[in-house]
Design a protein around this motif. Structure first.
Motif: not given
Length: 309
Positions: A201-224, A226-231
């Motif tokens: 059974s093969d994993s559908k999760l690509s370690t590096l590309p999907d990991g980068v997407k997750v980190l960008f998602t965290v950054f985007r959601l942090f901006r949305n 926690r706007p006061m802390l972000y700014c």
């Protein structure tokens, strides 16, 4: 409306899908099991039908797209989401569902990291990434979620019907976690055993590309979320840069009474203005977020009234 709906998003899981379905049929005999096939080419949908699941389709590729379709179409008091790769035990399903049905939990986390994940998982970088994202999110959002990226979760009706899904892929779990924390949803953690995928059974999760997407998602959601802390962070960084360049100019002025680096002084002035604008932008966005939070509470009331009809 179903009492319990088991949601299984699938892409090419023909090797394991029937076992997963039967395990959850035994653990939760009253549940309706839904398999949403995401363009599988190995006959996953046919195997699921033979095992007795309700099979539906989502043709936009990506786990986030599949879960969006599930949440829109299915009505249930409790939703139990699990992957179709047989890595999560059905034995924990009853406890997770009961936390929603009888403890009023909005989201129950199937916590792998407190159990067998690190001994079972053969992809060591995945474990490191899970711990990194968990630490990052818990620090930024002052939460205590034990496993941010687990695919084994239970949800209440009000969570499912008020969760605006933006992510298209595997970063969906991160988005769920941050949404629940930000909206003051009641979250519980249930340690669950984890077993790695079978050899065929093969994993559908690509370690590096999907990991980068997750980190960008965290950054985007942090901006949305926690706007006061972000700014404020941006404002502080701009002021630090400003001081690094301004102090030598000011020192020179004190020593000689002259300013030779006029362009540097001008840039420092504009940097100070940008820092002030960033700070005030954070204040405005923070007030908008508070208004959205009030609107969300009213939406929860509407959703609960709809559930009671």
């Amino acid at each position: 409306m179903d009492k319990i709906a088991v949601l299984i998003p699938c892409y090419n899981e023909s090797k394991t899908i029937q076992k997963v379905i039967r395990d959850f049929q035994n653990a939760l005999p009253e549940a309706v099991i839904y398999v949403y096939d995401n363009n599988s080419t190995d006959g996953t949908d046919q195997f699921a039908k033979e095992a007795g699941a309700v099979v539906r389709y989502e043709y936009q590729q990506g786990k986030g797209n599949v879960i969006r379709r599930m949440f829109r179409e299915i009505q249930a008091e409790c939703y139990l989401m699990v992957d179709g790769d047989d890595t999560y035990p059905a034995e924990s399903a009853r406890e997770m569902a009961d936390r929603v049905l009888f403890h009023n939990a909005d989201m129950v986390i199937g916590d792998r990291l407190s159990s067998t994940y690190f001994s079972e998982n053969r992809r060591r970088f995945h474990g490191f990434g899970n711990v990194l994202v968990r630490s990052y999110i818990n620090s930024l959002f002052r939460s205590d979620i034990r496993d941010i990226m687990t695919g084994y979760r239970a949800f209440s009706f009000q969570f499912v019907k008020t969760f605006p899904i933006i992510s298209k892929g595997f970063e969906i779990e991160t988005e769920m976690s941050i949404h629940a924390v930000d909206k003051n949803m009641y979250i519980e953690n249930v340690p669950v055993d984890y077993r790695d995928r079978t050899q065929d059974s093969d994993s559908k999760l690509s370690t590096l590309p999907d990991g980068v997407k997750v980190l960008f998602t965290v950054f985007r959601l942090f901006r949305n979320y926690r706007p006061m802390l972000y700014c404020s962070i941006i404002s502080i960084l701009l002021m630090i840069i400003n001081l690094i360049f301004f102090i030598p100019v000011f020192k020179e002025y004190l020593d000689t009474g002259l300013v030779d680096k006029i362009p540097t002084l001008v840039v420092c002035g504009f940097t100070t203005i940008a820092a002030i604008i960033s700070l005030f932008a954070g204040m405005v966005l923070s007030n908008i977020k508070k208004k959205n939070r009030q609107d969300f509470e009213l939406e929860l009331i509407r959703v609960n009234m709809e559930k009671d009809k």
